[in-house]
Design a protein around this motif. Structure first.
Motif, PDB file in Angstrom:
ATOM      1  N   PRO A 195       0.816  -1.221   0.000  1.00  0.00           N
ATOM      2  CA  PRO A 195       0.000   0.000   0.000  1.00  0.00           C
ATOM      3  C   PRO A 195       0.850   1.273   0.000  1.00  0.00           C
ATOM      4  N   PHE A 196       2.188   1.137  -0.007  1.00  0.00           N
ATOM      5  CA  PHE A 196       3.036   2.324   0.010  1.00  0.00           C
ATOM      6  C   PHE A 196       3.152   2.941  -1.375  1.00  0.00           C
ATOM      7  N   ASP A 197       3.285   4.250  -1.389  1.00  0.00           N
ATOM      8  CA  ASP A 197       3.437   4.999  -2.629  1.00  0.00           C
ATOM      9  C   ASP A 197       4.773   4.625  -3.270  1.00  0.00           C
ATOM     10  N   THR A 198       4.778   4.395  -4.553  1.00  0.00           N
ATOM     11  CA  THR A 198       6.002   4.019  -5.265  1.00  0.00           C
ATOM     12  C   THR A 198       6.466   5.133  -6.205  1.00  0.00           C
ATOM     13  N   ASP A 199       6.002   6.333  -5.983  1.00  0.00           N
ATOM     14  CA  ASP A 199       6.401   7.493  -6.781  1.00  0.00           C
ATOM     15  C   ASP A 199       7.684   8.078  -6.182  1.00  0.00           C
ATOM     16  N   ALA A 200       8.742   8.152  -6.975  1.00  0.00           N
ATOM     17  CA  ALA A 200      10.024   8.679  -6.508  1.00  0.00           C
ATOM     18  C   ALA A 200       9.904  10.118  -5.998  1.00  0.00           C
ATOM     19  N   ALA A 201       8.890  10.834  -6.403  1.00  0.00           N
ATOM     20  CA  ALA A 201       8.694  12.206  -5.931  1.00  0.00           C
ATOM     21  C   ALA A 201       8.363  12.244  -4.435  1.00  0.00           C
ATOM     22  N   THR A 202       8.004  11.099  -3.857  1.00  0.00           N
ATOM     23  CA  THR A 202       7.663  11.069  -2.425  1.00  0.00           C
ATOM     24  C   THR A 202       8.876  10.795  -1.538  1.00  0.00           C
ATOM     25  N   LEU A 203      10.069  10.614  -2.144  1.00  0.00           N
ATOM     26  CA  LEU A 203      11.276  10.407  -1.347  1.00  0.00           C
ATOM     27  C   LEU A 203      11.479  11.569  -0.385  1.00  0.00           C
ATOM     28  N   LYS A 204      11.820  11.239   0.833  1.00  0.00           N
ATOM     29  CA  LYS A 204      12.092  12.262   1.846  1.00  0.00           C
ATOM     30  C   LYS A 204      13.589  12.576   1.822  1.00  0.00           C
ATOM     31  N   PRO A 205      13.950  13.844   1.968  1.00  0.00           N
ATOM     32  CA  PRO A 205      15.374  14.187   2.026  1.00  0.00           C
ATOM     33  C   PRO A 205      15.941  13.838   3.406  1.00  0.00           C
ATOM     34  N   TRP A 206      17.226  13.519   3.461  1.00  0.00           N
ATOM     35  CA  TRP A 206      17.874  13.198   4.733  1.00  0.00           C
ATOM     36  C   TRP A 206      17.776  14.378   5.695  1.00  0.00           C
ATOM     37  N   SER A 207      17.730  15.581   5.168  1.00  0.00           N
ATOM     38  CA  SER A 207      17.592  16.756   6.037  1.00  0.00           C
ATOM     39  C   SER A 207      16.306  16.689   6.862  1.00  0.00           C
ATOM     40  N   GLN A 208      15.262  16.084   6.320  1.00  0.00           N
ATOM     41  CA  GLN A 208      14.014  15.922   7.066  1.00  0.00           C
ATOM     42  C   GLN A 208      14.208  14.931   8.219  1.00  0.00           C
ATOM     43  N   ALA A 209      14.987  13.881   7.986  1.00  0.00           N
ATOM     44  CA  ALA A 209      15.284  12.919   9.048  1.00  0.00           C
ATOM     45  C   ALA A 209      16.107  13.582  10.149  1.00  0.00           C
ATOM     46  N   LEU A 210      17.089  14.390   9.755  1.00  0.00           N
ATOM     47  CA  LEU A 210      17.904  15.100  10.753  1.00  0.00           C
ATOM     48  C   LEU A 210      17.044  16.076  11.556  1.00  0.00           C
ATOM     49  N   ALA A 211      16.105  16.746  10.893  1.00  0.00           N
ATOM     50  CA  ALA A 211      15.204  17.661  11.601  1.00  0.00           C
ATOM     51  C   ALA A 211      14.339  16.899  12.600  1.00  0.00           C
TER      52      ALA A 211
END
Length: 175
Positions: A19-35
């Motif tokens: 059920p997960f989105d497979t659109d590469a546009a939904t990739l989260k940047p590592w900066s979001q993980a650091l935040a």
């Protein structure tokens, strides 16, 4: 030691029928993980004991040199586990990202590195440590107990969007 910028990729592909989105546009940047790590009041640290049993404990987390760091008493279960097996997982649920960071922990040493981690704890939590003779102490507690700082060097991480539909995997190139 500084954390490098990881490779981001979708955790699931269309052929995985999830059920997960497979659109590469939904990739989260590592900066979001650091935040997410930066804003977390606490996270969960999971380690492995000498008998192979998992151990999880809530810990306060700071970033130093781009990597998550925790403070722990040297004789605590988590510190003893990390001394015997450096593999660790940190998990945190943020406002816009649920994060799992898997890596290897090492005990921070050296005056400069210890002071950087201590400064990060003082800035984020107001928790001050005294560094003397290469050891970390909390002077605010009776007996000035010793602490150890552990830095988790990420090997891979997973970020799940709070929408329940997006997932990113980050792989770190460690040489």
């Amino acid at each position: 030691m500084t954390a490098d910028t990881p490779v981001a990729e979708l955790l699931f592909q269309q052929e995985d029928a999830t059920p997960f989105d497979t659109d590469a546009a939904t990739l989260k940047p590592w900066s979001q993980a650091l935040a997410c790590l930066r804003s977390a009041h606490k996270c969960w640290l999971s380690t492995v004991g000498p008998d192979g049993r998992p151990h999880a404990a809530p810990v306060m987390v700071v970033l130093a040199d781009g990597a998550p760091c925790i403070a722990s008493r040297p004789h605590s279960r988590k510190s003893r586990n990390l001394a015997g097996n450096p593999r660790a997982v940190i998990t945190v649920s943020g406002e816009d990202l649920d994060l799992v960071v898997s890596g290897e922990a090492h005990r921070v040493s050296g005056g400069t590195a210890l002071r950087r981690v201590a400064a990060a704890f003082a800035t984020k939590y107001g928790w001050t440590f005294d560094i003397r003779d290469g050891r970390v102490h909390d002077e605010s507690l009776p007996g000035s107990p010793e602490y150890a700082f552990h830095q988790i060097s990420p090997v891979r991480a997973f970020g799940y969007g709070t929408d329940g539909l997006t997932a990113t995997r980050w792989r770190f190139n460690r040489t």
